[in-house]
Design an enzyme around this catalytic site. Structure first.
Site, PDB file in Angstrom:
ATOM      1  N   HIS A 326     -36.545   7.699 -68.256  1.00 27.10           N
ATOM      2  CA  HIS A 326     -36.836   8.933 -68.993  1.00 27.10           C
ATOM      3  C   HIS A 326     -35.598   9.465 -69.693  1.00 27.10           C
ATOM      4  O   HIS A 326     -34.463   9.006 -69.481  1.00 27.10           O
ATOM      5  CB  HIS A 326     -37.420   9.995 -68.055  1.00 27.10           C
ATOM      6  CG  HIS A 326     -36.470  10.528 -67.017  1.00 27.10           C
ATOM      7  ND1 HIS A 326     -35.407  11.345 -67.321  1.00 27.10           N
ATOM      8  CD2 HIS A 326     -36.459  10.386 -65.663  1.00 27.10           C
ATOM      9  CE1 HIS A 326     -34.763  11.678 -66.220  1.00 27.10           C
ATOM     10  NE2 HIS A 326     -35.377  11.100 -65.193  1.00 27.10           N
ATOM     11  N   CYS A 344     -34.082   8.352 -60.787  1.00 29.09           N
ATOM     12  CA  CYS A 344     -34.675   7.782 -62.007  1.00 29.09           C
ATOM     13  C   CYS A 344     -33.624   7.069 -62.854  1.00 29.09           C
ATOM     14  O   CYS A 344     -32.435   7.085 -62.545  1.00 29.09           O
ATOM     15  CB  CYS A 344     -35.336   8.884 -62.834  1.00 29.09           C
ATOM     16  SG  CYS A 344     -36.838   9.554 -62.092  1.00 29.09           S
TER      17      CYS A 344
END
Length: 405
Positions: A326, A344
């Site tokens: 992301h 992440c």
């Protein structure tokens, strides 16, 4: 039963008892053959799992017609042409029409017909969905999911595997594995097909579950068949290295893009013994795409140390434990230099947006260099399990090769 002679041909139609047995057109003294159809004419509660059987004595079967709503029902004729059997089980509550003709070696013929209806008793366990979606383009690592609304009885699992067909442009070896609701990524009991090696790119795949009429429980049957056709797109392979803090994207073996990233910083070991701030190493698959994803730490509530509640753009999921590729929303100096994320794969905004639109579901994402391994039940981590172990999860205990489409 009536026996009639018309232009030298014996044609007969017999009636059944409405529940069991078959209809028989008996041959005559002049050497005409005998034809038997099961289920019997007039049967209103025929068992869908027993299909349609047509047999001939004293001759060979020629034309056999079995229809449901005007459509032909597939079947196979024995090598000696004395028996015809429907290929798949029958639709519960379906009205079928059967006509069959047999001819003796002397040229005498007999025709029998039967019209019947199958039992309407369908099982509570049903096919909830098949993934990939109809006409979806997916990555070369994509599994096939047959998802059920409830647990499948063990006795029905081999029947379902045998009744499921996969065809592909390139024949591909793989195996089914049964997952409980606890093992499944979305909490639905599932039967999952994984290729032994990634799919060859740029091909079409069709999966058909001939579920209608399968015996799922005591005198209850599968309700309907399900078919999905999807396309395997180009080969997309993403390599992420925690030590170099780089991400590389390859399309059909050629590098098309790379950028600096930041992975999980670590340091949050909870009661389960897992450091939830570490990114998992292993073979992931892209799962879904969310334009703006709300992210919060697992196992924590507002006010706890390490709590956060953020909306993050261009999020491509790669596991069930909250890992995404992301857009970076914090210190940009981390990218390409050090790990400072919550687990992440933080990426520059332009790269995250590009990847969001470019990637398919089922693209392969290989992450190396972290101290936390991806579990095979985490999301679509199925490539973490050696194929020999994967195949042992089949109810039939064997691999299959897809038919050529």
């Amino acid at each position: 039963m009536v026996l009639a002679l018309v232009l030298g041909l014996a044609a007969a139609c017999g009636g059944g008892d409405g529940e069991t047995g078959g209809v028989t057109a008996k041959g005559g003294d002049d050497g005409t053959p005998q034809v038997t159809i099961t289920p019997a004419d007039g049967n209103g509660k025929a068992r869908p799992d027993e299909g349609v059987t047509v047999t001939a004595a004293g001759g060979a079967l020629g034309a056999v017609s079995v229809k449901l709503k005007g459509e032909d029902v597939p079947g196979k004729l024995s090598a000696d042409k004395t028996k015809w059997q429907s290929t798949w089980t029958l639709q519960p509550g379906g009205r079928y029409q059967v006509s069959a003709t047999a001819t003796s070696p002397k040229g005498k013929s007999t025709t029998a017909t039967s019209a019947f209806r199958t039992s309407r008793a369908t099982a509570a366990t049903r096919v909830n969905n098949v993934v990939p979606s109809q006409n979806e383009t997916v990555g070369t690592g994509m599994p096939i999911f047959v998802q059920f609304n409830k647990a499948v009885p063990d006795k029905a699992k081999p029947l379902i595997e045998r009744a499921t067909e996969i065809s592909s442009t390139t024949p591909t070896e793989g195996a089914w594995r049964w997952l409980s609701a606890g093992e499944s990524f979305n909490g639905l009991p599932s039967m999952v097909f994984r290729p032994k090696h990634p799919w060859k790119p740029r091909q079409r795949v069709t999966v058909t579950v001939h579920y209608a009429g399968l015996k799922i429980g005591a005198d209850v049957f599968g309700d309907k068949d399900v078919t999905h056709t999807f396309k395997v797109g180009d080969s997309h392979v993403v390599s992420i290295n925690s030590n170099t803090h780089r991400l590389t994207v390859k399309k059909n073996g050629r590098t098309v893009r790379n950028w600096g990233i930041s992975l999980g910083v670590g340091g949050d070991v909870q009661r389960d013994g897992v450091d939830h701030l570490l990114t998992t190493s292993g073979v992931h698959l892209t799962m879904d795409h969310v334009r703006l994803e709300r992210m919060r730490p697992p196992g924590k509530k507002k006010g706890d140390p390490g709590w956060y509640d953020e909306k993050v753009p261009w999020a491509t999921r790669i596991s069930n434990s909250g890992e995404y590729i992301h857009q970076n929303m914090d210190d940009p100096s981390c990218l390409g230099n050090r790990n400072c994320s919550h687990g992440c794969v933080r990426s520059p905004a332009a790269d995250a947006q590009w990847f969001f639109h470019w990637s398919y579901r089922g693209d392969i994402v290989k992450i190396t260099g972290t101290k936390r391994n991806l579990q095979w039940t985490n999301g679509w981590g199925y490539w973490q399990l050696p194929f020999t172990k994967w195949a042992k999860g089949s109810a039939l205990g064997k691999t299959i090769t897809t038919a050529k489409a």
